[in-house]
Design a protein around this motif. Structure first.
Motif, mmCIF file in Angstrom:
data_model
loop_
_atom_site.group_PDB
_atom_site.id
_atom_site.type_symbol
_atom_site.label_atom_id
_atom_site.label_comp_id
_atom_site.label_asym_id
_atom_site.label_seq_id
_atom_site.Cartn_x
_atom_site.Cartn_y
_atom_site.Cartn_z
ATOM 1 N N GLY A 38 0.853 -1.191 0.000
ATOM 2 C CA GLY A 38 0.000 0.000 0.000
ATOM 3 C C GLY A 38 0.881 1.232 0.000
ATOM 4 N N CYS A 39 1.305 1.632 1.176
ATOM 5 C CA CYS A 39 2.073 2.876 1.308
ATOM 6 C C CYS A 39 3.569 2.674 1.057
ATOM 7 C CB CYS A 39 1.880 3.443 2.710
ATOM 8 S SG CYS A 39 2.515 2.342 3.999
ATOM 9 N N GLY A 40 4.074 1.497 1.383
ATOM 10 C CA GLY A 40 5.520 1.261 1.255
ATOM 11 C C GLY A 40 6.328 1.963 2.332
ATOM 12 N N GLU A 43 3.020 2.420 7.111
ATOM 13 C CA GLU A 43 1.862 3.131 7.678
ATOM 14 C C GLU A 43 0.546 2.370 7.555
ATOM 15 O OE1 GLU A 43 1.871 5.926 9.293
ATOM 16 O OE2 GLU A 43 3.983 6.414 8.998
ATOM 17 N N CYS A 44 0.401 1.542 6.519
ATOM 18 C CA CYS A 44 -0.947 1.024 6.229
ATOM 19 C C CYS A 44 -1.179 -0.422 6.644
ATOM 20 C CB CYS A 44 -1.250 1.167 4.743
ATOM 21 S SG CYS A 44 -0.319 0.024 3.695
ATOM 22 N N GLY A 45 -0.136 -1.215 6.771
ATOM 23 C CA GLY A 45 -0.293 -2.604 7.205
ATOM 24 C C GLY A 45 -0.695 -3.579 6.111
ATOM 25 N N ALA A 46 -0.848 -3.088 4.878
ATOM 26 C CA ALA A 46 -1.275 -3.989 3.800
ATOM 27 C C ALA A 46 -0.258 -5.106 3.561
ATOM 28 C CB ALA A 46 -1.484 -3.190 2.519
ATOM 29 N N CYS A 47 1.004 -4.842 3.885
ATOM 30 C CA CYS A 47 2.080 -5.786 3.576
ATOM 31 C C CYS A 47 2.403 -6.716 4.744
ATOM 32 C CB CYS A 47 3.332 -4.993 3.219
ATOM 33 S SG CYS A 47 3.894 -4.013 4.638
ATOM 34 N N THR A 48 1.499 -6.789 5.734
ATOM 35 C CA THR A 48 1.812 -7.546 6.954
ATOM 36 C C THR A 48 1.987 -9.038 6.670
ATOM 37 O OG1 THR A 48 0.530 -5.966 8.240
ATOM 38 C CG2 THR A 48 1.024 -8.076 9.301
ATOM 39 N N SER A 58 6.221 -5.996 6.030
ATOM 40 C CA SER A 58 7.303 -6.546 5.208
ATOM 41 C C SER A 58 7.923 -5.506 4.287
ATOM 42 C CB SER A 58 6.810 -7.753 4.408
ATOM 43 O OG SER A 58 5.760 -7.381 3.527
ATOM 44 N N CYS A 59 7.280 -4.332 4.159
ATOM 45 C CA CYS A 59 7.888 -3.272 3.341
ATOM 46 C C CYS A 59 9.040 -2.606 4.088
ATOM 47 C CB CYS A 59 6.846 -2.233 2.928
ATOM 48 S SG CYS A 59 6.214 -1.218 4.287
ATOM 49 N N LEU A 60 9.130 -2.851 5.395
ATOM 50 C CA LEU A 60 10.201 -2.230 6.183
ATOM 51 C C LEU A 60 11.280 -3.232 6.585
ATOM 52 C CD1 LEU A 60 8.240 0.084 8.685
ATOM 53 C CD2 LEU A 60 9.220 0.656 6.457
HETATM 54 S S1 FES Z 1 2.918 -1.210 2.433
HETATM 55 FE FE1 FES Z 1 1.971 0.033 3.935
HETATM 56 S S2 FES Z 1 2.869 -0.687 5.765
HETATM 57 FE FE2 FES Z 1 3.891 -1.784 4.221
#
Ligand code: FES
Ligand code: FES
Length: 209
Positions: A38-40, A43-48, A58-60
């Motif tokens: 999502g945000c990369g 912030e959004c949690g889409a990549c959890t 997982s983006c971090l």
């Molecule tokens: S893509 Fe939004 S928190 Fe990882």
């Protein structure tokens, strides 16, 4: 670097730059596109995903952090093509609201339920657990309901012989209708339904008295 880790229960080995994001390794090297970006920016949690059982963005996470670890993605929650209880609950209660957020919501909820070992979380507990996964459309109530429903032990279905017969008959009737066949005629001895004509004849007899 060569990265070896356990992905959804199976050993994986991939060659990747050490600073490549775990999100990209999962999607590009492993072909698991259920995890969304999502945000990369965390912030959004889409990549959890779960890293040794804990939800992470997982983006971090640099790929190197997954070395020797257990990674679980949304694909890993189902077994042999069958959705988990939690995933079915999301579907059945209308909590799968959009394709971007749902994988992260489900994975985060799975981690919560795993820590509770069968206890049904309160609404607040679910909301706190999901605080890092953002929905910008419908809201969280259906998601909270689905998580709590998945934690409840399944109630044994009430079944009486007559109830079973009625359900079987209803199923047969629906199948006949779906196949475009007319309903079965009523069994002999069954009272005929009242019709408008019978009602009219009765009225005429009463008027003639
Ligand atoms: S893509 Fe939004 S928190 Fe990882
Ligand atoms: S569930 Fe994705 S924006 Fe609401």
């Amino acid at each position: 670097m060569t990265l070896t880790f356990t992905l959804n229960g199976a050993r994986r080995r991939v060659s990747v730059p050490p600073l490549k994001r775990l999100l990209d390794v999962l999607r590009e090297e492993c072909g698991l596109t259920g995890t969304k970006e999502g945000c990369g920016e965390g912030e959004c949690g889409a990549c959890t995903v779960l890293l040794d059982g804990l939800p992470v963005n997982s983006c971090l996470v640099p790929a190197a952090h997954a070395a020797g670890a257990k990674v679980t993605t949304v694909e890993g929650l189902s077994r042999n093509g069958r959705l988990s209880n939690l995933q079915r609950s999301f579907v059945n209660l209308g909590a799968a609201q959009c394709g971007m957020c749902t994988p992260g919501m489900v994975v985060t909820s799975a981690a919560l339920l795993a820590t509770l070992r069968g206890r049904v979380p309160s609404q607040d507990e679910v909301r706190v657990a999901l605080a890092g996964t953002l929905c910008r459309c419908t809201g969280y109530q259906k998601i909270v309901d689905a998580v709590r429903a998945a934690a409840r032990p399944a109630r044994p279905a009430k079944s009486s012989a007559s109830g079973k017969r009625k359900r079987a008959a209803a199923t047969r009737a629906r199948a006949r209708a779906a196949a475009g066949r007319p309903p079965k005629p009523a069994a002999r001895g069954t009272a005929a339904p009242r019709t408008g004509r019978r009602g009219a004849a009765t009225k005429r007899r009463r008027a003639a008295r």
